[in-house]
Design an enzyme around this catalytic site. Structure first.
Site, PDB file in Angstrom:
ATOM      1  N   HIS A  58      38.194  32.999  38.118  1.00 56.38           N
ATOM      2  CA  HIS A  58      39.134  33.869  37.701  1.00 56.38           C
ATOM      3  C   HIS A  58      40.484  33.413  37.669  1.00 56.38           C
ATOM      4  CE1 HIS A  58      40.308  38.499  38.591  1.00 56.38           C
ATOM      5  NE2 HIS A  58      41.024  38.147  37.871  1.00 56.38           N
ATOM      6  N   HIS A  60      44.100  33.229  35.138  1.00 58.19           N
ATOM      7  CA  HIS A  60      44.820  33.938  33.814  1.00 58.19           C
ATOM      8  C   HIS A  60      45.727  32.767  33.400  1.00 58.19           C
ATOM      9  CE1 HIS A  60      43.862  37.961  34.733  1.00 58.19           C
ATOM     10  NE2 HIS A  60      43.839  37.890  35.892  1.00 58.19           N
ATOM     11  N   LEU A  61      45.433  32.236  32.218  1.00 54.83           N
ATOM     12  CA  LEU A  61      46.258  31.240  31.548  1.00 54.83           C
ATOM     13  C   LEU A  61      47.583  31.598  30.723  1.00 54.83           C
ATOM     14  CD1 LEU A  61      43.508  28.797  31.004  1.00 54.83           C
ATOM     15  CD2 LEU A  61      45.137  28.479  32.790  1.00 54.83           C
ATOM     16  N   ARG A  62      47.514  32.949  30.537  1.00 56.52           N
ATOM     17  CA  ARG A  62      48.690  33.493  29.632  1.00 56.52           C
ATOM     18  C   ARG A  62      49.052  33.035  28.284  1.00 56.52           C
ATOM     19  NH1 ARG A  62      48.119  37.361  33.005  1.00 56.52           N
ATOM     20  NH2 ARG A  62      49.578  37.243  34.899  1.00 56.52           N
ATOM     21  N   HIS A 177      36.767  44.132  37.056  1.00 58.71           N
ATOM     22  CA  HIS A 177      37.776  44.418  37.653  1.00 58.71           C
ATOM     23  C   HIS A 177      37.598  45.977  37.982  1.00 58.71           C
ATOM     24  CE1 HIS A 177      42.419  44.941  38.199  1.00 58.71           C
ATOM     25  NE2 HIS A 177      42.014  46.283  38.014  1.00 58.71           N
ATOM     26  N   HIS A 230      37.625  40.088  42.686  1.00 57.67           N
ATOM     27  CA  HIS A 230      38.727  40.424  43.787  1.00 57.67           C
ATOM     28  C   HIS A 230      38.397  41.755  44.708  1.00 57.67           C
ATOM     29  CE1 HIS A 230      40.196  42.826  40.417  1.00 57.67           C
ATOM     30  NE2 HIS A 230      40.842  41.857  39.772  1.00 57.67           N
ATOM     31  N   ASP A 303      42.039  34.444  41.295  1.00 55.54           N
ATOM     32  CA  ASP A 303      42.825  35.394  40.571  1.00 55.54           C
ATOM     33  C   ASP A 303      44.305  35.041  40.118  1.00 55.54           C
ATOM     34  OD1 ASP A 303      43.848  37.503  38.900  1.00 55.54           O
ATOM     35  OD2 ASP A 303      43.776  39.193  40.821  1.00 55.54           O
ATOM     36  N   PHE A 321      51.926  43.143  38.893  1.00 55.05           N
ATOM     37  CA  PHE A 321      50.859  42.594  39.841  1.00 55.05           C
ATOM     38  C   PHE A 321      50.499  41.325  39.627  1.00 55.05           C
ATOM     39  CE2 PHE A 321      50.161  47.391  39.433  1.00 55.05           C
ATOM     40  CZ  PHE A 321      50.124  47.835  40.683  1.00 55.05           C
ATOM     41  N   GLY A 322      50.409  40.454  40.596  1.00 56.11           N
ATOM     42  CA  GLY A 322      49.746  39.082  40.581  1.00 56.11           C
ATOM     43  C   GLY A 322      50.481  37.978  41.129  1.00 56.11           C
TER      44      GLY A 322
HETATM   45  O1  DOR Z   1      47.158  41.093  40.217  1.00 54.24           O
HETATM   46  C1  DOR Z   1      46.618  40.997  39.366  1.00 54.24           C
HETATM   47  N1  DOR Z   1      47.207  40.637  38.365  1.00 54.24           N
HETATM   48  N2  DOR Z   1      45.365  41.915  39.165  1.00 54.24           N
HETATM   49  C2  DOR Z   1      44.673  41.874  37.679  1.00 54.24           C
HETATM   50  O2  DOR Z   1      43.620  42.365  37.816  1.00 54.24           O
HETATM   51  C3  DOR Z   1      45.519  41.235  36.750  1.00 54.24           C
HETATM   52  C4  DOR Z   1      46.328  40.149  37.043  1.00 54.24           C
HETATM   53  C5  DOR Z   1      47.033  39.799  35.987  1.00 54.24           C
HETATM   54  O3  DOR Z   1      46.796  39.858  34.787  1.00 54.24           O
HETATM   55  O4  DOR Z   1      48.564  39.404  36.181  1.00 54.24           O
HETATM   56 ZN    ZN Z   2      41.749  42.080  38.218  1.00 52.29          ZN
END
Ligand code: DOR
Ligand code: ZN
Length: 424
Positions: A58, A60-62, A177, A230, A303, A321-322
């Site tokens: 899990h 996220h490489l953006r 998710h 998560h 995550d 979020f994140g």
């Molecule tokens: O906190 C989070 N950030 N939850 C997610 O499901 C997506 C992620 C994000 O892509 O920033």
């Molecule tokens: Zn998520």
């Protein structure tokens, strides 16, 4: 030199129940018998723990879309520094990873720039919008290892059921998710005592639990694997435990932050405590720990969700979020779970190796000869203070900055090549 002799390590191989001191030999990218080596580089690993490389399902490489926050190059380097040899790239990029072309782009950039294995995850629906199914057959052909709309959740149960049927026919695990949106709408933190005290809008636990229940029903009915991303509440853990006891093919992951932090942290109004699902109560945290300890939760996943400083430097309500997690996962879990004796080192390693491998359908994820030399080494005694300014990640959004930790990654080896080395 393409030969390595990793000597005197504590070799932990949960898939084969091995925990012993010994040597591991590497030649031409694979694990071999030490007798086959001719002129290896010898690395003494006395006192250090060696395992098959960690897998994070899990991340996220953006890239594409938000390369100010992270790129495939920087994210993969952060992964290497965290001991991860394979990472699954979530599809909520811009554009989304919902077509074969997008997957081909990821493969190309990763081949040129990534230092660890980047495994693409494709969207379940077009644009991750939850409205129309993505071309799952062509995503499979393009090489996705799983399907997810992470960041979002399909609300249309009829559509979700179709997606699960397609995923089964293409032999692709689903990683969901779990969030029912009407119960989460407008929320910025866990709904509970602390959201009331702080006057913030809450995200109900039921929002997650409803979708976990739905997914368990579909996994049973269709007979296909659904992995819950998560997991954050006690009831979610209970439902997964009961489902697994009945043989329903569901799995669950916990993040280092949900295992170690609670919604009380939000009183600092620091947006590095804002993520989705939100940090929950101490009781939920304890339930997650019980789930990890008793084998209900088989995966620890970060995550890793990079956001720029400008994006996060706003009022709590408005922040995205994140948080990032690749470079702190091992030390945070080691310090908070292994040091107090909640789980053993082999258990922790299992959650970061065989557990994730099983979700992806990868068999024999162990250190036997012939397997890819994807190897992680860490020092279980080394103590240090987390310094976000030393991260390889392009982003700094971590709540763990300044934390004293134990457990330091020393070596990350991918296909026999050392991609990260520190202190050995
Ligand atoms: O906190 C989070 N950030 N939850 C997610 O499901 C997506 C992620 C994000 O892509 O920033
Ligand atoms: Zn998520």
């Amino acid at each position: 030199m393409n030969e390595l002799l990793l000597k005197n390590a504590r070799i932990i191989d949960p898939a084969r129940n091995i925990d012993k001191v010994g040597d591991i030999a590497v030649a031409n990218g694979v694990i071999v018998d030490a007798a086959e080596l001719k002129a290896p580089e010898v690395i003494d690993l006395t006192g250090k723990v060696l395992s098959r490389g960690f897998i994070d399902v899990h991340v996220h490489l953006r890239q594409p879309g938000n390369t100010a926050a992270e790129t495939i190059a920087t994210g993969s380097m952060a992964a290497a520094a965290g001991g991860f040899t394979s990472i699954v790239a979530m599809p909520n990029t811009s554009p989304s990873a919902d077509t074969a072309g997008a997957i081909e782009y990821l493969h190309r950039i990763a081949a040129e720039q990534a230092v660890v294995k980047v495994l693409p995850c494709g969207n379940m629906t077009k644009g991750g919008k939850g409205e129309e199914m993505a071309g799952i057959g062509s995503l499979k052909k393009a090489g996705v290892v799983a399907l997810s709309d992470d960041g979002k959740c399909i609300q249309d149960h009829g559509l979700m059921r179709h997606v699960v049927e397609y995923a089964k026919s293409f032999n692709l695990p689903i990683m969901d998710h779990c969030e029912e949106t009407t119960l989460a709408a407008g929320g910025v933190m866990n709904e509970g005592k602390w959201s009331v005290l702080l006057g913030m809008n809450g995200i109900s636990k039921a929002s997650e639990e409803l979708i976990i229940a739905r997914n368990i029903i579909f996994a049973r009915e269709i007979g296909w694997k659904i992995h819950m991303q998560h997991v954050s509440t006690r009831e979610s853990v209970d439902m997964i435990r009961r489902a697994r006891a009945k043989g329903i093919p569901v799995t669950g992951e916990a993040t280092p932050h949900h295992l170690t932090l609670t919604d009380e942290c939000v009183k600092k109004f620091d947006t590095n405590y804002k993520m989705n699902p939100p940090l929950r109560s101490e009781d939920d945290r304890q339930a997650l720990i019980e789930g990890v300890a008793d084998g209900t939760i088989t995966v620890i996943a970060t995550d890793h969700a990079p956001h720029t400083e400008t994006a996060k430097l706003v009022e709590f309500d408005h922040a995205p979020f994140g948080i990032i997690g690749l470079e702190t996962a091992l030390p945070v879990c080691f310090t908070q779970l292994v040091v107090p004796g909640i789980i053993s080192i082999p258990q922790l390693i299992a959650k970061m190796t065989v557990g994730p491998a099983e979700v992806l359908g990868i068999g024999n994820y162990d250190l036997s000869a012939g397997n890819a030399a994807d190897i992680t080494v860490f020092d279980p005694e080394a103590e240090y203070v987390v310094d976000k300014n030393k991260f390889y990640s392009k982003s700094r959004n971590t709540p763990f900055d300044g934390m004293s930790v134990r457990g330091q990654i020393n070596l990350t080896i991918v296909d026999g090549k050392i991609v990260y080395r520190q202190g050995c």
